[in-house]
Design a protein around this motif. Structure first.
Motif, PDB file in Angstrom:
ATOM      1  N   ASP A 173       0.815  -1.225   0.000  1.00  0.00           N
ATOM      2  CA  ASP A 173       0.000   0.000   0.000  1.00  0.00           C
ATOM      3  C   ASP A 173       0.842   1.266   0.000  1.00  0.00           C
ATOM      4  OD1 ASP A 173      -2.374  -1.568   0.120  1.00  0.00           O
ATOM      5  OD2 ASP A 173      -2.066  -1.799   2.283  1.00  0.00           O
ATOM      6  N   GLU A 174       2.021   1.194  -0.595  1.00  0.00           N
ATOM      7  CA  GLU A 174       2.902   2.363  -0.684  1.00  0.00           C
ATOM      8  C   GLU A 174       3.163   2.714  -2.147  1.00  0.00           C
ATOM      9  OE1 GLU A 174       3.867   4.303   1.616  1.00  0.00           O
ATOM     10  OE2 GLU A 174       3.764   3.200   3.505  1.00  0.00           O
ATOM     11  N   GLU A 175       2.086   2.762  -2.931  1.00  0.00           N
ATOM     12  CA  GLU A 175       2.219   3.010  -4.362  1.00  0.00           C
ATOM     13  C   GLU A 175       2.840   4.375  -4.648  1.00  0.00           C
ATOM     14  OE1 GLU A 175       1.688   0.622  -6.667  1.00  0.00           O
ATOM     15  OE2 GLU A 175       1.369  -0.607  -4.896  1.00  0.00           O
ATOM     16  N   ALA A 176       2.441   5.386  -3.897  1.00  0.00           N
ATOM     17  CA  ALA A 176       2.993   6.725  -4.126  1.00  0.00           C
ATOM     18  C   ALA A 176       4.489   6.745  -3.850  1.00  0.00           C
ATOM     19  CB  ALA A 176       2.276   7.752  -3.252  1.00  0.00           C
ATOM     20  N   LEU A 177       4.908   6.084  -2.777  1.00  0.00           N
ATOM     21  CA  LEU A 177       6.335   6.025  -2.457  1.00  0.00           C
ATOM     22  C   LEU A 177       7.101   5.289  -3.552  1.00  0.00           C
ATOM     23  CD1 LEU A 177       8.720   6.528  -0.566  1.00  0.00           C
ATOM     24  CD2 LEU A 177       8.071   4.445   0.672  1.00  0.00           C
ATOM     25  N   ALA A 178       6.556   4.205  -4.058  1.00  0.00           N
ATOM     26  CA  ALA A 178       7.212   3.466  -5.142  1.00  0.00           C
ATOM     27  C   ALA A 178       7.388   4.360  -6.364  1.00  0.00           C
ATOM     28  CB  ALA A 178       6.415   2.219  -5.500  1.00  0.00           C
ATOM     29  N   ASP A 179       6.359   5.132  -6.704  1.00  0.00           N
ATOM     30  CA  ASP A 179       6.453   6.055  -7.838  1.00  0.00           C
ATOM     31  C   ASP A 179       7.516   7.123  -7.595  1.00  0.00           C
ATOM     32  OD1 ASP A 179       4.486   4.721  -9.276  1.00  0.00           O
ATOM     33  OD2 ASP A 179       2.874   6.040  -8.572  1.00  0.00           O
ATOM     34  N   GLN A 180       7.587   7.627  -6.365  1.00  0.00           N
ATOM     35  CA  GLN A 180       8.587   8.644  -6.030  1.00  0.00           C
ATOM     36  C   GLN A 180      10.000   8.074  -6.134  1.00  0.00           C
ATOM     37  OE1 GLN A 180       6.942   9.524  -2.197  1.00  0.00           O
ATOM     38  NE2 GLN A 180       5.689  11.217  -2.946  1.00  0.00           N
ATOM     39  N   LEU A 181      10.183   6.856  -5.660  1.00  0.00           N
ATOM     40  CA  LEU A 181      11.499   6.221  -5.759  1.00  0.00           C
ATOM     41  C   LEU A 181      11.885   6.000  -7.220  1.00  0.00           C
ATOM     42  CD1 LEU A 181      11.191   3.623  -2.848  1.00  0.00           C
ATOM     43  CD2 LEU A 181      12.593   5.708  -2.863  1.00  0.00           C
ATOM     44  N   LEU A 182      10.921   5.600  -8.035  1.00  0.00           N
ATOM     45  CA  LEU A 182      11.194   5.409  -9.457  1.00  0.00           C
ATOM     46  C   LEU A 182      11.637   6.717 -10.100  1.00  0.00           C
ATOM     47  CD1 LEU A 182      11.189   3.543 -11.947  1.00  0.00           C
ATOM     48  CD2 LEU A 182       8.790   4.170 -12.277  1.00  0.00           C
ATOM     49  N   LEU A 183      10.964   7.807  -9.753  1.00  0.00           N
ATOM     50  CA  LEU A 183      11.354   9.111 -10.298  1.00  0.00           C
ATOM     51  C   LEU A 183      12.766   9.493  -9.859  1.00  0.00           C
ATOM     52  CD1 LEU A 183       8.036  11.121  -9.906  1.00  0.00           C
ATOM     53  CD2 LEU A 183       9.113  10.388 -12.033  1.00  0.00           C
ATOM     54  N   LEU A 184      13.118   9.162  -8.634  1.00  0.00           N
ATOM     55  CA  LEU A 184      14.476   9.448  -8.157  1.00  0.00           C
ATOM     56  C   LEU A 184      15.514   8.625  -8.930  1.00  0.00           C
ATOM     57  CD1 LEU A 184      13.987   9.619  -4.277  1.00  0.00           C
ATOM     58  CD2 LEU A 184      14.561  11.510  -5.824  1.00  0.00           C
ATOM     59  N   VAL A 185      15.230   7.350  -9.136  1.00  0.00           N
ATOM     60  CA  VAL A 185      16.149   6.496  -9.879  1.00  0.00           C
ATOM     61  C   VAL A 185      16.319   7.010 -11.302  1.00  0.00           C
ATOM     62  CG1 VAL A 185      16.430   4.182 -10.884  1.00  0.00           C
ATOM     63  CG2 VAL A 185      15.756   4.430  -8.487  1.00  0.00           C
ATOM     64  N   GLU A 186      15.196   7.279 -11.976  1.00  0.00           N
ATOM     65  CA  GLU A 186      15.259   7.722 -13.371  1.00  0.00           C
ATOM     66  C   GLU A 186      15.919   9.097 -13.490  1.00  0.00           C
ATOM     67  OE1 GLU A 186      14.885   5.678 -15.584  1.00  0.00           O
ATOM     68  OE2 GLU A 186      13.242   4.318 -15.148  1.00  0.00           O
ATOM     69  N   GLY A 187      15.566   9.995 -12.578  1.00  0.00           N
ATOM     70  CA  GLY A 187      16.166  11.331 -12.615  1.00  0.00           C
ATOM     71  C   GLY A 187      17.665  11.295 -12.380  1.00  0.00           C
ATOM     72  N   ALA A 188      18.100  10.495 -11.429  1.00  0.00           N
ATOM     73  CA  ALA A 188      19.533  10.372 -11.160  1.00  0.00           C
ATOM     74  C   ALA A 188      20.256   9.792 -12.368  1.00  0.00           C
ATOM     75  CB  ALA A 188      19.761   9.498  -9.930  1.00  0.00           C
ATOM     76  N   THR A 189      19.639   8.808 -13.020  1.00  0.00           N
ATOM     77  CA  THR A 189      20.268   8.161 -14.172  1.00  0.00           C
ATOM     78  C   THR A 189      20.410   9.126 -15.344  1.00  0.00           C
ATOM     79  OG1 THR A 189      19.343   6.040 -13.462  1.00  0.00           O
ATOM     80  CG2 THR A 189      20.156   6.167 -15.724  1.00  0.00           C
ATOM     81  N   VAL A 190      19.374   9.893 -15.609  1.00  0.00           N
ATOM     82  CA  VAL A 190      19.438  10.868 -16.705  1.00  0.00           C
ATOM     83  C   VAL A 190      20.474  11.946 -16.392  1.00  0.00           C
ATOM     84  CG1 VAL A 190      18.135  12.667 -17.915  1.00  0.00           C
ATOM     85  CG2 VAL A 190      17.092  10.432 -17.511  1.00  0.00           C
ATOM     86  N   THR A 191      20.494  12.413 -15.155  1.00  0.00           N
ATOM     87  CA  THR A 191      21.464  13.433 -14.764  1.00  0.00           C
ATOM     88  C   THR A 191      22.880  12.907 -14.892  1.00  0.00           C
ATOM     89  OG1 THR A 191      19.850  14.420 -13.253  1.00  0.00           O
ATOM     90  CG2 THR A 191      22.165  14.986 -12.900  1.00  0.00           C
ATOM     91  N   ALA A 192      23.114  11.675 -14.455  1.00  0.00           N
ATOM     92  CA  ALA A 192      24.450  11.085 -14.536  1.00  0.00           C
ATOM     93  C   ALA A 192      24.882  10.843 -15.980  1.00  0.00           C
ATOM     94  CB  ALA A 192      24.503   9.782 -13.750  1.00  0.00           C
ATOM     95  N   ALA A 193      23.927  10.612 -16.879  1.00  0.00           N
ATOM     96  CA  ALA A 193      24.284  10.430 -18.289  1.00  0.00           C
ATOM     97  C   ALA A 193      24.899  11.704 -18.855  1.00  0.00           C
ATOM     98  CB  ALA A 193      23.056  10.027 -19.101  1.00  0.00           C
ATOM     99  N   LEU A 194      24.444  12.846 -18.363  1.00  0.00           N
ATOM    100  CA  LEU A 194      24.978  14.131 -18.819  1.00  0.00           C
ATOM    101  C   LEU A 194      26.301  14.465 -18.147  1.00  0.00           C
ATOM    102  CD1 LEU A 194      21.642  16.148 -18.751  1.00  0.00           C
ATOM    103  CD2 LEU A 194      22.796  15.186 -20.753  1.00  0.00           C
ATOM    104  N   ASP A 195      26.461  14.024 -16.911  1.00  0.00           N
ATOM    105  CA  ASP A 195      27.666  14.314 -16.137  1.00  0.00           C
ATOM    106  C   ASP A 195      27.987  13.099 -15.277  1.00  0.00           C
ATOM    107  OD1 ASP A 195      29.798  15.615 -14.971  1.00  0.00           O
ATOM    108  OD2 ASP A 195      28.572  16.814 -13.606  1.00  0.00           O
ATOM    109  N   PRO A 196      28.654  12.081 -15.868  1.00  0.00           N
ATOM    110  CA  PRO A 196      28.872  10.822 -15.155  1.00  0.00           C
ATOM    111  C   PRO A 196      29.621  10.988 -13.833  1.00  0.00           C
ATOM    112  CG  PRO A 196      29.367  10.556 -17.481  1.00  0.00           C
ATOM    113  CD  PRO A 196      29.155  12.023 -17.246  1.00  0.00           C
TER     114      PRO A 196
END
Length: 199
Positions: free
Chosen positions: A152-175
């Motif tokens: 029952d923590e769907e919102a938290l799961a979505d927030q964690l996914l956004l953090l993972v994806e955002g970090a990955t995209v940011t690191a692609a620009l500046d590893p």
């Protein structure tokens, strides 16, 4: 060379070339040259470039998710007495995701998320089989995070996914590990604020 060896050589070459240079920039002749597999056998094993791209992404998904699962499992086993606001959820496995990302971002051949790169190149109208692999990979990642977030923590799961994806995209620009470290700090705050699940 049997078909299994040829397939491995083709996938190794495809992964190195597609990930480094992009799917559209790499032709089948270049993969043939890099792999040492004759063109006739290449097209027998992978009749179209789309089938090779799909196979490359499928194999990468399996390896990537297996490695992440191992990191999360190791963190759960070694444990961390600190728990979040939800007593049923330890922070260690969740934070291990971001530690794993930090290590991945430091790899010398890191070029961001292969799945987002493929989608960015091919777009929503790209080959259906390729887009299916991309969506399946993201669904598997979301499922892993949902399991770590707790019931029952769907919102938290979505927030964690956004953090993972955002970090990955940011690191692609500046590893480097900094995007994963910052995302980890935000994840810690989210976990500390997340209320216990309803009984």
């Amino acid at each position: 060379m049997d078909d299994e060896e040829a397939r491995t050589r083709l996938l190794d070459a495809a992964e190195a070339l597609f990930y480094a240079d992009g799917i559209q920039a790499v032709g089948m002749d270049r993969i043939r040259a890099e792999s040492g597999v004759p063109l006739k056998r290449l097209y027998r094993l992978y009749p179209a470039k789309d089938s090779l791209v799909t196979a490359y992404l499928d194999r990468r998904d399996e390896r990537w998710m297996r490695s992440l699962h191992q990191a999360v499992s190791a963190a759960a086993e070694t444990g961390n007495p600190k728990v979040s606001a939800n007593p049923a959820r330890s922070t260690a496995p969740v934070l291990a995701v971001f530690d794993w990302l930090a290590a991945w971002f430091c790899e010398p051949d890191f070029r961001g998320c292969a799945f987002l790169n493929a989608y960015g190149e091919l777009g929503a109208g790209g080959p259906a089989a390729v887009l299916d692999v991309v969506r399946r990979h993201k669904a598997r990642l979301r499922s892993l995070l949902a399991g770590l977030a707790g019931p029952d923590e769907e919102a938290l799961a979505d927030q964690l996914l956004l953090l993972v994806e955002g970090a990955t995209v940011t690191a692609a620009l500046d590893p480097g590990p900094a995007p994963a470290h910052r995302a980890r700090e935000v994840a810690e705050r989210l976990l500390s604020l997340s209320p216990p699940s309803a009984p």
